[in-house]
Motif scaffolding. Structure first.
Motif, PDB file in Angstrom:
ATOM      1  N   ALA A   1     -36.973 -59.759  78.947  1.00  0.00           N
ATOM      2  CA  ALA A   1     -37.872 -58.573  78.152  1.00  0.00           C
ATOM      3  C   ALA A   1     -38.996 -58.445  77.720  1.00  0.00           C
ATOM      4  O   ALA A   1     -40.396 -58.475  77.826  1.00  0.00           O
ATOM      5  CB  ALA A   1     -36.993 -56.902  77.311  1.00  0.00           C
ATOM      6  N   GLY A   2     -38.940 -59.624  76.695  1.00  0.00           N
ATOM      7  CA  GLY A   2     -40.391 -60.381  76.299  1.00  0.00           C
ATOM      8  C   GLY A   2     -40.685 -60.821  74.982  1.00  0.00           C
ATOM      9  O   GLY A   2     -41.226 -61.013  74.055  1.00  0.00           O
ATOM     10  N   LYS A   3     -39.053 -60.177  74.528  1.00  0.00           N
ATOM     11  CA  LYS A   3     -39.197 -60.357  72.499  1.00  0.00           C
ATOM     12  C   LYS A   3     -39.316 -61.280  72.152  1.00  0.00           C
ATOM     13  O   LYS A   3     -40.395 -61.222  71.373  1.00  0.00           O
ATOM     14  CB  LYS A   3     -37.954 -59.697  72.353  1.00  0.00           C
ATOM     15  CG  LYS A   3     -37.567 -58.387  72.936  1.00  0.00           C
ATOM     16  CD  LYS A   3     -35.596 -57.662  72.801  1.00  0.00           C
ATOM     17  CE  LYS A   3     -34.791 -59.454  72.609  1.00  0.00           C
ATOM     18  NZ  LYS A   3     -34.681 -58.631  74.286  1.00  0.00           N
ATOM     19  N   THR A   4     -39.074 -62.137  72.462  1.00  0.00           N
ATOM     20  CA  THR A   4     -39.175 -63.893  72.430  1.00  0.00           C
ATOM     21  C   THR A   4     -40.604 -64.583  72.073  1.00  0.00           C
ATOM     22  O   THR A   4     -41.890 -64.832  70.963  1.00  0.00           O
ATOM     23  CB  THR A   4     -37.948 -64.552  72.341  1.00  0.00           C
ATOM     24  OG1 THR A   4     -36.899 -64.637  72.184  1.00  0.00           O
ATOM     25  CG2 THR A   4     -39.078 -65.947  71.397  1.00  0.00           C
ATOM     26  N   SER A   5     -40.968 -63.527  73.495  1.00  0.00           N
ATOM     27  CA  SER A   5     -43.007 -64.208  73.766  1.00  0.00           C
ATOM     28  C   SER A   5     -43.549 -63.686  72.871  1.00  0.00           C
ATOM     29  O   SER A   5     -44.856 -63.726  73.035  1.00  0.00           O
ATOM     30  CB  SER A   5     -42.746 -63.992  75.242  1.00  0.00           C
ATOM     31  OG  SER A   5     -42.257 -64.296  76.269  1.00  0.00           O
ATOM     32  N   LEU A   6     -43.632 -62.397  72.683  1.00  0.00           N
ATOM     33  CA  LEU A   6     -43.945 -61.543  71.581  1.00  0.00           C
ATOM     34  C   LEU A   6     -44.267 -62.108  70.351  1.00  0.00           C
ATOM     35  O   LEU A   6     -45.347 -62.687  69.923  1.00  0.00           O
ATOM     36  CB  LEU A   6     -43.993 -60.779  71.132  1.00  0.00           C
ATOM     37  CG  LEU A   6     -44.743 -58.813  70.702  1.00  0.00           C
ATOM     38  CD1 LEU A   6     -45.612 -58.869  71.665  1.00  0.00           C
ATOM     39  CD2 LEU A   6     -43.703 -58.187  70.486  1.00  0.00           C
TER      40      LEU A   6
END
Ligand SMILES: Nc1ncnc2c1ncn2[C@@H]1O[C@H](COP(=O)(O)OP(=O)(O)OP(=O)(O)O)[C@@H](O)[C@H]1O
Ligand SMILES: [Mg+2]
Lengths: 258, 295, 281
Positions: free
Chosen positions: A41-46
């Protein structure tokens, strides 16, 4: 209420694919903020954006009112943001106590000459640092291993060491990326208690976790990401009943329960 | 004056094509295996000495030279099987293959020195002596023509192999990501062996060509050549085959022109000064983009 | 053989053990923060030439000459370290090798360095106790660093540079520190070396020497200070021990490198392994 971290309209692209799309969220001082969402979902990217590893294509990151854009990771860390890693990144060939003391680097203010002369400021600072590091290891329940190499620890213990190391940076904001993944229920309870006690000390936490029970019990507020977009924000109660969230998880997989 | 320039350009072309050939093998290993194989200079020297050995045993050149090349290829393969393979399995840091292959170079140099003596030798081949083609006012020594033809011929074959065949496509997939290539069912380990073999062959051919070109070989010829190879592949961008060839040619021309128009002492200073500047200013190389392997 | 004869025969060798111990420590400093920098031989050359020119051409006394040599290599390291240390991995190795070649070629072509002939008739000023003192000081300084925040940061950078930065460590200045300190040690070692060998030539500080120095550190092991000292002593003494092998002497060096990399990747002196022995016993 004062806001420690404001993320506004963050967009991050990898080769044209948007890993994050117009993400906005705030972390209030002294709160535990949850960040959930299906895999990818993009959590680590955040987290990577906040800590300066990636640069957003659009948007703004404010920490205590100052922009973090373009500031190198080490300076962001020095301003008071510490993190742990989903794929553990300890220093495996260093002892536990050294792993923790490494993170005190920027707080140890003795100078080069003090090191060579082993002057009093040096010895005192080192002694205090060592004591603090031992106390932190004690706090996460690892003091009996303090002389072992980090790489020899069990998976759960490595995650605990990551938290101790992050705390050694004396942060104001702690970013935890799946801190209880792979832990057994007892260990999970320990970590839950630890995070609560951190909140009691006015540390703010942004927490990524797939274990829904853990998240719901702990967080003051939640943000749900799906395909890089925020699909819901609110109290744990409200999120649990949100149809968009339920749909997002059913579309992917059922949320893992502890 | 014009003739002299033409002659110099021809010299540059033959020197540059040897550098290019050497650098191509060197960069091939880096591109596919992801290691800097510092024994490439040793293999280059070995090629020349293997040729000397077979020629002195009175084998005809058309058998002796290909055999020497094959032997060099097999030694390259052996280095992969005995050393690089093991390091791959241990997932050793990139420092380790470099150090181990420095070791193999020292070993090879020392053995060559022990077996053939430290002084420089020449191939017992007479048919190249002074024979030359005359084109107008230009004399083309046979040796030089043959060298240029062999070098470019080999590079063209390699280019075809890497670009047009199924093998080449598999190798390109490995260069992108060995792990992904393995998932696609490509026999990665076997192709690593093959790459080491091919690269050593290229090094061996370059060694023989240098022996023909300067009519002198020595146990210590690998080291300066390795430096040239390093310069060439950095100029061209590490792991980039086309870049390595261009880098090698460029180096050949730059050196010959530097010797002609400056002074011979600064020949090496020129290539290394250039290398140094390129590294600081454009570490990805002069020609083309960096090849970044997704781990 | 009495003591005086023995010393007359072996003094150069003994002094070299000390000097190359310093060189191995100097390269292990950069290796310990994960930098494969191969410029140490060049820095040694700069120190050697600068101090030898100081004592011969300018007739300076020994200590100021040593100081000049050390400062010379330190300064050059500072200048090239700033840009070069942006590189990492093999790029850094290549750049530092390239720098080494540039230094060698410059030494080869200058008049003041004596060109290809090098310098001759350098006064024999180095005393054994000066080498010992320099070596001990190096060991003490490095030991102090190891048990400080700087040493811990070096280790962290070696293990995971990104993680180290996320812990608030400014890695670039620390890498520069390691590189420059390594160069200072090498410069001092070079100055000492020049004043017991009588002659200097550019070939002494080329690729082979760089590789030898690397071999010492890798053979000994970089996890502690005894390792490089041990490696330095072995590689310096080996040619002497293997004198009967003549041309094949170097083959032994090559073989050692290969075997160490394959079977003792942490080097001979590996405190972790020793600790393991005691635990199991
Ligand atoms: N460095 C990168 N290069 C290319 N794509 C990336 C990179 N990092 C992340 N991505 C992509 O961005 C998307 C979001 O990844 P991210 O790791 O942030 O997800 P996540 O929410 O943390 O997932 P998980 O719950 O599995 O940890 C994924 O599609 C991933 O493939
Ligand atoms: Mg993640």
């Amino acid at each position: 209420m004062p806001e420690l971290l404001n993320l506004a309209g963050l967009t991050l692209e990898f080769g044209g694919v948007k890993a994050l799309n117009q993400v906005s969220l705030n972390v209030h001082a002294g709160h535990i903020e949850g960040l959930i969402g299906p895999n990818g979902a993009g959590k680590t990217s955040l987290f990577n954006l906040i800590t300066g590893l990636y640069r957003p294509n659009q948007g703004e990151i404010l920490f205590k009112g100052d922009s973090l854009l373009g500031i190198p990771p080490q300076h962001i860390a020095q301003r008071g943001i510490a993190r742990t890693f989903q794929n553990i990144r300890l220093f495996p060939e260093m002892t536990l106590i050294d792993n923790v003391m490494v993170a005190m680097h920027s707080h140890l203010s003795y100078r080069f000459m003090d090191v060579l002369l082993r002057s009093k400021p040096f010895r005192q600072a080192e002694l205090q640092a060592r004591e603090r590091a031992s106390a932190l290891l004690d706090r996460v329940g690892l003091s009996q291993h303090s002389g072992s190499l980090a790489g020899t620890l069990s998976y759960g213990n490595q995650r605990k060491l990551e938290i101790a190391r992050a705390l050694a940076m004396q942060p104001q904001l702690l970013l935890l990326d799946e801190p209880v993944a792979g832990m057994n229920p007892t260990e999970k309870n320990d970590i839950q208690a630890l995070i609560r006690s951190l909140r009691a000390e006015h540390l703010s936490v942004l927490l990524i976790e797939h274990d829904m029970r853990f998240v719901m019990e702990l967080c003051d507020a939640l943000t749900v990401l799906d395909f890089g977009r925020v699909i819901a924000q609110g109290s744990p109660q409200a999120i649990q009943e949100n149809p968009a969230v339920i749909a997002a998880y059913l579309g992917e997989e059922t949320p893992r329960a502890g | 004056m014009a003739t002299m320039l033409a002659q110099q350009l021809l010299n540059a072309l033959s020197l540059g094509s040897i550098y290019a050939l050497f650098a191509l093998g060197f960069t091939l290993v880096f591109g596919i295996l992801g290691v800097i194989n510092l024994s490439h200079g040793g293999l280059f020297m070995l090629g020349a000495y293997a040729a000397l050995f077979f020629l002195e045993a009175h084998w005809p050149a058309w058998i002796a030279l290909p055999t020497a090349i094959l032997v060099t290829g097999l030694i390259g393969l052996l280095i992969d099987l005995l050393i690089l393979k093991r390091l791959r399995r241990q997932q050793a840091p990139h420092l380790m293959p470099m150090i181990a292959t420095i070791g193999t170079t020292i070993l090879m140099t020392s053995l060559a020195q022990g077996l053939f003596g430290a002084e420089s030798r020449h191939f017992p081949l007479s048919f190249f002596d002074n024979a030359s083609l005359t084109l107008g006012s230009l004399t083309l020594p046979y040796a030089q023509v043959v060298i240029i033809l062999i070098a470019f011929g080999t590079m063209i074959v390699m280019g075809w192999l890497l670009k047009k065949t199924r093998l080449g496509i598999a190798l390109q997939a490995i260069a992108e990501s060995p792990r992904a290539a393995a998932l696609l069912g490509i026999p990665v380990e076997r192709l690593f062996h093959l790459t080491s073999f091919l690269a050593a062959i290229l090094g061996g051919i370059a060694g023989i060509l240098v022996g023909l070109s300067f009519n002198a070989i020595s146990p210590f010829m690998g080291q300066p050549m390795l430096h040239k190879g390093i310069a060439a592949i950095i100029l061209g961008g590490l792991g980039d085959m086309r870049g390595a060839v261009l880098g090698g040619l460029f180096l050949g021309f730059a050196e010959v022109l530097a010797v002609t128009y400056l002074s011979s002492e600064y020949r090496d200073a020129f290539s290394f000064g250039l290398l140094f500047l390129v590294l600081l200013w454009r570490p990805q190389g002069l020609f083309g983009a960096t090849h970044v392997r997704s781990a | 053989m009495n003591w005086v004869d023995w010393w007359a025969t072996y003094s150069t060798l003994v002094l070299s053990v000390g000097v190359y111990g310093m060189m191995a420590l100097s390269i292990s400093l950069t290796l310990s923060c994960g930098l494969l920098a191969l410029a140490n031989a060049a820095f040694m050359g700069i120190g050697a030439y600068v101090s030898a020119i100081a004592t011969t051409t300018f007739e300076l006394p020994f200590y100021p000459a040593l100081l000049l040599g050390t400062l010379g290599s330190t300064l050059v390291a500072l200048l090239i370290g700033l840009p070069v240390l942006r590189l990492s991995g093999v790029y850094l190795a290549m750049a530092t090798l390239g720098f080494g070649e540039v230094v060698r070629i410059i030494l080869l072509n200058l008049d003041i360095t004596g060109g290809p002939l090098g310098l001759n008739g350098i006064p024999l000023l180095t005393q054994w106790w000066q080498v010992l003192l320099a070596l001990l000081s190096t060991v003490i300084v490095l030991q102090c660093l190891r048990v400080s925040r700087i040493g811990r940061a070096f280790e962290a950078i070696r293990e995971d540079e990104t993680a180290a930065r996320l812990m608030g460590i400014s890695t670039h200045p620390l890498k520069l520190l390691a590189f420059v300190m390594g160069a200072s040690i090498a410069g001092l070692a070079g100055g000492l070396n020049a004043h017991y060998t009588f002659t200097l030539s550019p070939g002494n500080f080329g690729f082979e020497n760089a590789v030898d120095i690397l071999t010492m550190a890798v053979l000994g092991g970089i996890r502690g200070l005894p390792g490089p000292l041990l490696g330095g002593a072995i590689i310096t003494l080996l040619p002497e021990v293997l004198r009967d092998l003549q041309e094949y002497r170097m083959a032994a060096n090559g073989l050692i490198l290969i075997l160490v990399v394959l079977f003792l990747p942490q080097g001979l002196w590996d405190s972790q392994r020793f600790r393991g022995w005691f635990k199991r016993a």
